[in-house]
Design a protein around this motif. Structure first.
Motif, PDB file in Angstrom:
ATOM      1  N   MET A   1     -22.482 -19.617 -51.867  1.00 59.60           N
ATOM      2  CA  MET A   1     -24.006 -20.692 -51.603  1.00 59.60           C
ATOM      3  C   MET A   1     -25.188 -20.222 -52.384  1.00 59.60           C
ATOM      4  N   THR A   2     -25.944 -20.477 -52.192  1.00 59.74           N
ATOM      5  CA  THR A   2     -27.488 -20.692 -52.704  1.00 59.74           C
ATOM      6  C   THR A   2     -27.766 -18.895 -52.580  1.00 59.74           C
TER       7      THR A   2
ATOM      8  N   MET B   1     -11.086 -19.669 -49.918  1.00 57.24           N
ATOM      9  CA  MET B   1     -12.235 -20.160 -49.595  1.00 57.24           C
ATOM     10  C   MET B   1     -12.542 -19.022 -47.874  1.00 57.24           C
TER      11      MET B   1
ATOM     12  N   VAL C   1     -16.915 -16.842 -46.311  1.00 53.11           N
ATOM     13  CA  VAL C   1     -18.167 -16.822 -46.962  1.00 53.11           C
ATOM     14  C   VAL C   1     -18.415 -15.513 -46.544  1.00 53.11           C
TER      15      VAL C   1
ATOM     16  N   ARG D   1     -33.063 -27.214 -44.876  1.00 52.61           N
ATOM     17  CA  ARG D   1     -32.786 -28.359 -44.015  1.00 52.61           C
ATOM     18  C   ARG D   1     -33.793 -28.377 -42.464  1.00 52.61           C
TER      19      ARG D   1
ATOM     20  N   VAL E   1     -16.475 -28.254 -45.330  1.00 47.71           N
ATOM     21  CA  VAL E   1     -16.508 -26.816 -45.388  1.00 47.71           C
ATOM     22  C   VAL E   1     -16.488 -26.546 -44.180  1.00 47.71           C
TER      23      VAL E   1
ATOM     24  N   ARG F   1     -20.413 -23.538 -53.086  1.00 50.12           N
ATOM     25  CA  ARG F   1     -21.255 -24.614 -52.441  1.00 50.12           C
ATOM     26  C   ARG F   1     -22.248 -24.318 -52.189  1.00 50.12           C
ATOM     27  N   ILE F   2     -23.151 -24.765 -53.062  1.00 46.93           N
ATOM     28  CA  ILE F   2     -24.829 -24.449 -52.889  1.00 46.93           C
ATOM     29  C   ILE F   2     -25.258 -25.829 -52.063  1.00 46.93           C
ATOM     30  N   GLY F   3     -26.216 -25.613 -50.886  1.00 45.71           N
ATOM     31  CA  GLY F   3     -27.119 -26.010 -50.223  1.00 45.71           C
ATOM     32  C   GLY F   3     -28.185 -26.294 -50.899  1.00 45.71           C
ATOM     33  N   THR F   4     -29.249 -25.066 -50.086  1.00 52.02           N
ATOM     34  CA  THR F   4     -30.557 -25.318 -49.861  1.00 52.02           C
ATOM     35  C   THR F   4     -31.067 -24.910 -51.484  1.00 52.02           C
TER      36      THR F   4
ATOM     37  N   ASN G   1     -20.846 -29.883 -43.196  1.00 47.22           N
ATOM     38  CA  ASN G   1     -19.691 -29.214 -42.346  1.00 47.22           C
ATOM     39  C   ASN G   1     -19.957 -29.360 -40.788  1.00 47.22           C
TER      40      ASN G   1
ATOM     41  N   VAL H   1     -24.238 -28.795 -51.020  1.00 45.20           N
ATOM     42  CA  VAL H   1     -24.106 -28.998 -49.420  1.00 45.20           C
ATOM     43  C   VAL H   1     -25.326 -29.895 -49.273  1.00 45.20           C
TER      44      VAL H   1
ATOM     45  N   LYS I   1     -25.263 -31.236 -45.908  1.00 42.73           N
ATOM     46  CA  LYS I   1     -25.605 -30.789 -44.492  1.00 42.73           C
ATOM     47  C   LYS I   1     -26.939 -31.390 -43.892  1.00 42.73           C
TER      48      LYS I   1
HETATM   49  C1  PLP Z   1     -24.525 -24.616 -45.284  1.00 42.94           C
HETATM   50  C2  PLP Z   1     -22.723 -24.623 -45.960  1.00 42.94           C
HETATM   51  C3  PLP Z   1     -23.329 -24.077 -47.362  1.00 42.94           C
HETATM   52  C4  PLP Z   1     -24.392 -23.996 -48.188  1.00 42.94           C
HETATM   53  O1  PLP Z   1     -25.660 -22.911 -48.217  1.00 42.94           O
HETATM   54  P1  PLP Z   1     -26.637 -22.761 -48.975  1.00 42.94           P
HETATM   55  O2  PLP Z   1     -27.127 -21.419 -48.635  1.00 42.94           O
HETATM   56  O3  PLP Z   1     -27.900 -23.599 -48.255  1.00 42.94           O
HETATM   57  O4  PLP Z   1     -26.525 -22.911 -50.164  1.00 42.94           O
HETATM   58  C5  PLP Z   1     -22.005 -23.761 -47.756  1.00 42.94           C
HETATM   59  N1  PLP Z   1     -21.009 -23.254 -47.214  1.00 42.94           N
HETATM   60  C6  PLP Z   1     -20.601 -23.500 -45.974  1.00 42.94           C
HETATM   61  C7  PLP Z   1     -19.765 -23.033 -45.289  1.00 42.94           C
HETATM   62  C8  PLP Z   1     -22.194 -23.963 -45.402  1.00 42.94           C
HETATM   63  O5  PLP Z   1     -21.982 -24.022 -44.240  1.00 42.94           O
END
Ligand code: PLP
Length: 228
Positions: free
Chosen positions: A199-200, A162, A164, A224, A80, A215-218, A57, A34, A36
């Motif tokens: 996620m993270t 999907m 969260v 961010r 997402v 879905r992995i971001g940070t 997102n 991810v 964003k």
């Molecule tokens: C930002 C986001 C993520 C990633 O989040 P992290 O905690 O940074 O890994 C995953 N899914 C969705 C829907 C997001 O908005």
């Protein structure tokens, strides 16, 4: 090795370890990065490291980055975030997969936004694992009719579910419920086998509960800026 390459390798090693300890083959997992709030330069760098799946997102950011990254072969763009119905055409144009289909009006908007030469759009139904209607996702009691509506939309292909994790509950418990909802959807669409979760903070728990798309971001991109 750059820091980015190092974080990516570390996360992939943790994904593989979590898969093995759940008795699963890491090769059956798709790791979406991810991106964003990060510039398209990060997408280019990730692509150079072999990343294929990236997630955004916000529609405007997705559209802009996809255009800027048009020269990068093989990228798959995952949307997402919360989707507005009046952005359905733009989302269809920019996304390869939409993870956040959570209401009938959005199904109808995505379907009617299809143009004659559009392919089929892969979508997942987002499920709200909390009691708070303000969080994204369909309530589980509305899941079946929504999944049926996607199935009956000719230009959409239902791929799975999907979610969260809630903030006020251990993620494993919530992801176990999600696995049950995923089974419910497979009774409607047997090949809708994707579970987008993790996620993270909670991808190991998601893998243990059957997630197929993380879905992995940070953990990969680094922090961010404050807007996130
Ligand atoms: C930002 C986001 C993520 C990633 O989040 P992290 O905690 O940074 O890994 C995953 N899914 C969705 C829907 C997001 O908005």
């Amino acid at each position: 090795m750059t820091e980015l390459a190092q974080r990516l390798a570390e996360v992939d090693a943790r994904i593989a370890a979590a898969a093995r300890s759940a008795g699963r083959d890491p090769a059956e997992l798709t790791r979406i990065v991810v991106t964003k709030f990060h510039p398209v330069a990060l997408v280019r760098e990730l692509h150079g490291l072999g990343v294929k799946d990236v997630g955004e997102n916000r529609q405007q950011e997705l559209t802009a980055k996809r255009d800027e990254a048009a020269g990068l072969a093989g990228l798959v763009w995952h949307f997402v975030g919360q989707a507005q119905t009046n952005k359905a055409r733009a989302i269809r144009r920019a996304a390869d997969v939409v993870h956040s289909v959570d209401r009938a009006r959005l199904v109808d908007a995505l379907e009617s936004a299809a143009e004659p030469d559009d392919g089929t759009l892969d979508v997942l139904v987002q499920i709200n694992l909390t009691d708070d209607p303000g969080r994204g996702g369909v309530q589980p009691s509305e899941l079946e009719p929504l999944a049926e509506r996607v199935v009956s939309a000719a230009t959409l292909r239902l791929r799975g579910v999907m979610a969260v994790a809630p903030l006020d509950e251990p993620p494993a418990a919530a992801f176990e419920r999600l696995a049950g909802y995923a089974a419910q959807v497979r009774r409607i669409a047997p090949d809708a086998a994707w579970i987008s979760a993790g996620m993270t903070a909670d991808f190991a728990e998601a893998i243990a509960c059957g997630a197929t798309h993380l879905r992995i971001g940070t953990a990969i991109t680094g922090p961010r800026d404050s807007r996130a």
